[in-house]
Scaffold this motif. Structure first.
Motif, PDB file in Angstrom:
ATOM      1  N   THR A 283       0.814  -1.217   0.000  1.00 16.60           N
ATOM      2  CA  THR A 283       0.000   0.000   0.000  1.00 16.60           C
ATOM      3  C   THR A 283       0.841   1.258   0.000  1.00 16.60           C
ATOM      4  O   THR A 283       0.549   2.221  -0.703  1.00 16.60           O
ATOM      5  N   LEU A 284       1.898   1.248   0.812  1.00 16.13           N
ATOM      6  CA  LEU A 284       2.751   2.425   0.938  1.00 16.13           C
ATOM      7  C   LEU A 284       3.860   2.387  -0.117  1.00 16.13           C
ATOM      8  O   LEU A 284       4.527   1.371  -0.281  1.00 16.13           O
ATOM      9  N   PRO A 285       4.085   3.495  -0.828  1.00 19.10           N
ATOM     10  CA  PRO A 285       5.091   3.505  -1.900  1.00 19.10           C
ATOM     11  C   PRO A 285       6.504   3.652  -1.356  1.00 19.10           C
ATOM     12  O   PRO A 285       6.735   4.335  -0.353  1.00 19.10           O
ATOM     13  N   GLY A 286       7.465   2.997  -2.014  1.00 15.00           N
ATOM     14  CA  GLY A 286       8.857   3.134  -1.612  1.00 15.00           C
ATOM     15  C   GLY A 286       9.109   2.593  -0.224  1.00 15.00           C
ATOM     16  O   GLY A 286       8.483   1.644   0.222  1.00 15.00           O
ATOM     17  N   GLN A 287      10.041   3.241   0.487  1.00 21.92           N
ATOM     18  CA  GLN A 287      10.382   2.828   1.839  1.00 21.92           C
ATOM     19  C   GLN A 287       9.350   3.378   2.818  1.00 21.92           C
ATOM     20  O   GLN A 287       8.843   4.494   2.658  1.00 21.92           O
ATOM     21  N   ASP A 288       9.045   2.599   3.863  1.00 26.61           N
ATOM     22  CA  ASP A 288       8.077   3.049   4.862  1.00 26.61           C
ATOM     23  C   ASP A 288       8.376   2.400   6.205  1.00 26.61           C
ATOM     24  O   ASP A 288       9.208   1.504   6.308  1.00 26.61           O
ATOM     25  N   ASP A 289       7.664   2.858   7.229  1.00 30.40           N
ATOM     26  CA  ASP A 289       7.858   2.334   8.586  1.00 30.40           C
ATOM     27  C   ASP A 289       6.626   1.592   9.088  1.00 30.40           C
ATOM     28  O   ASP A 289       6.417   1.475  10.286  1.00 30.40           O
ATOM     29  N   GLU A 290       5.797   1.137   8.164  1.00 32.98           N
ATOM     30  CA  GLU A 290       4.534   0.429   8.382  1.00 32.98           C
ATOM     31  C   GLU A 290       3.341   1.364   8.486  1.00 32.98           C
ATOM     32  O   GLU A 290       2.201   0.906   8.501  1.00 32.98           O
ATOM     33  N   ALA A 291       3.571   2.673   8.569  1.00 43.45           N
ATOM     34  CA  ALA A 291       2.446   3.603   8.668  1.00 43.45           C
ATOM     35  C   ALA A 291       2.570   4.781   7.707  1.00 43.45           C
ATOM     36  O   ALA A 291       1.572   5.251   7.165  1.00 43.45           O
ATOM     37  N   VAL A 292       3.797   5.274   7.505  1.00 45.81           N
ATOM     38  CA  VAL A 292       4.023   6.449   6.674  1.00 45.81           C
ATOM     39  C   VAL A 292       5.243   6.210   5.785  1.00 45.81           C
ATOM     40  O   VAL A 292       6.234   5.624   6.233  1.00 45.81           O
ATOM     41  N   ALA A 293       5.156   6.659   4.542  1.00 43.20           N
ATOM     42  CA  ALA A 293       6.231   6.449   3.576  1.00 43.20           C
ATOM     43  C   ALA A 293       7.243   7.589   3.593  1.00 43.20           C
ATOM     44  O   ALA A 293       6.977   8.685   4.100  1.00 43.20           O
ATOM     45  N   TYR A 294       8.401   7.332   2.974  1.00 45.78           N
ATOM     46  CA  TYR A 294       9.495   8.299   2.937  1.00 45.78           C
ATOM     47  C   TYR A 294       9.096   9.652   2.337  1.00 45.78           C
ATOM     48  O   TYR A 294       9.671  10.672   2.696  1.00 45.78           O
ATOM     49  N   HIS A 295       8.160   9.678   1.388  1.00 46.99           N
ATOM     50  CA  HIS A 295       7.819  10.969   0.794  1.00 46.99           C
ATOM     51  C   HIS A 295       7.295  11.939   1.846  1.00 46.99           C
ATOM     52  O   HIS A 295       7.478  13.156   1.738  1.00 46.99           O
ATOM     53  N   SER A 296       6.660  11.396   2.888  1.00 44.87           N
ATOM     54  CA  SER A 296       6.149  12.224   3.975  1.00 44.87           C
ATOM     55  C   SER A 296       7.168  12.368   5.090  1.00 44.87           C
ATOM     56  O   SER A 296       7.465  13.485   5.529  1.00 44.87           O
ATOM     57  N   THR A 297       7.730  11.256   5.541  1.00 50.51           N
ATOM     58  CA  THR A 297       8.673  11.304   6.659  1.00 50.51           C
ATOM     59  C   THR A 297       9.957  12.037   6.291  1.00 50.51           C
ATOM     60  O   THR A 297      10.681  12.507   7.169  1.00 50.51           O
ATOM     61  N   GLY A 298      10.239  12.149   4.998  1.00 49.50           N
ATOM     62  CA  GLY A 298      11.422  12.871   4.549  1.00 49.50           C
ATOM     63  C   GLY A 298      11.159  14.313   4.181  1.00 49.50           C
ATOM     64  O   GLY A 298      12.070  15.009   3.717  1.00 49.50           O
ATOM     65  N   GLY A 299       9.921  14.782   4.354  1.00 48.95           N
ATOM     66  CA  GLY A 299       9.606  16.172   4.048  1.00 48.95           C
ATOM     67  C   GLY A 299       9.684  16.517   2.575  1.00 48.95           C
ATOM     68  O   GLY A 299       9.996  17.658   2.208  1.00 48.95           O
ATOM     69  N   VAL A 300       9.365  15.548   1.710  1.00 48.17           N
ATOM     70  CA  VAL A 300       9.450  15.753   0.266  1.00 48.17           C
ATOM     71  C   VAL A 300       8.193  16.470  -0.224  1.00 48.17           C
ATOM     72  O   VAL A 300       7.080  16.164   0.209  1.00 48.17           O
TER      73      VAL A 300
END
Length: 292
Positions: free
Chosen positions: A205-222
């Protein structure tokens, strides 16, 4: 190094101002749920872990109803910022998951407004009294640490994988979270992003790398959605670069956002688990080391 320099500059400024009563605080803004926390009680760290654990100078837990919309509950965050981050006092901020939306929303929407200087003595509802009746523009914030930030939303909300009865879920839809406020407007406060990648359960469901809830595009501030990964990973749109650099395929980060930790070892999941666990762990350590 940036944090040490920033802290030194602000400390020198405080000395020049001869404000003997100045106090620094560390505010912790939790994410989704947080149902066991007591709103208005800045000593309740049940969302995070044992309150005895070091997590920055004069730590305060900013508790809000983590099932409700950001705009509805944001007043609680503003109350805390008014209490501890005005007048002679300064704050360090730590936020987890949807707490990223809360501090981002507060700064973007209200960070340019007049705020009464408060006495840092909260009532039972978390509201502090005025000092001398004067105001200032915005809040005294040194920087913001973000653990698994949901400022860009989550595809789990897009797909309805979270309880649809919670109003917050609709805010966490990626298009809604990204359009809620101008993420570039941080009032020149740096957001240090800590991005976990120990994701397994929702990898489809989550694109790319994720932590089981949020993907890198969000957690990385992209600034745009996409499937961003660690270096060398296949089948991704691009690599999430550390620091302020754009992704390897040219998607920029929001202004004043920098990736402090990219989880190359896939060691950190999303969850604090009531014990300062997951990606919250490195943020806690960072706050303990630099928020003084």
């Amino acid at each position: 190094m940036k944090k040490l320099l920033s802290t030194a500059i602000i400390a020198a400024t405080a000395l020049v101002g001869a404000e003997a009563s100045a106090t620094n605080y560390s505010l912790w803004i939790h994410g989704r749920n947080g149902g066991s926390t007591l709103r208005g009680n800045y000593a309740d760290f049940s969302y995070w872990g044992p309150s005895s654990t070091a997590a920055g100078i004069n730590k305060k837990s900013v508790n809000w109803n983590g099932t409700q919309r950001i705009s509805v509950e944001n007043f609680r965050v503003r109350d805390a910022l008014d209490c501890f981050c005005t007048g002679a006092n300064w704050c360090y901020i730590a936020a987890h998951s949807a707490g990223n939306l809360q501090i981002g929303y507060a700064l973007s929407m209200y960070g340019g407004s007049a705020r009464y200087k408060k006495n840092a003595v909260p009532s039972s509802t978390g509201v502090c009294g005025n000092t001398d009746g004067t105001t200032q523009v915005g809040w005294n914030i040194k920087w913001v640490d973000v653990a698994s930030g949901a400022g860009g939303g989550s595809e789990l909300a897009n797909m309805g994988d979270w309880a649809s009865s919670e109003p917050l879920t609709s805010d966490l839809v990626t298009s809604t979270a990204r359009g809620m406020y101008n993420h570039n407007t941080t009032r020149a406060k740096w957001f240090y992003m800590f991005a976990g990648s120990k994701g397994t359960a929702y990898s489809g469901t989550l694109p790319g790398q994720d932590d089981e809830a949020v993907a890198y595009h969000s957690t990385g501030g992209v600034s745009g959605t996409g499937g961003f990964c660690n270096p060398g990973d296949w089948f991704c749109d691009g690599t999430l670069n550390t620091g302020t650099a754009a992704t390897s395929n040219g998607v920029a980060k929001w202004s004043y956002h920098t990736v402090e930790l990219r989880d190359d070892g896939e060691s950190y999941d999303h969850y604090a688990a009531g014990n300062w666990a997951g990606i919250v762990g490195p943020v806690r350590a960072d706050m303990a080391a630099y928020a003084y």
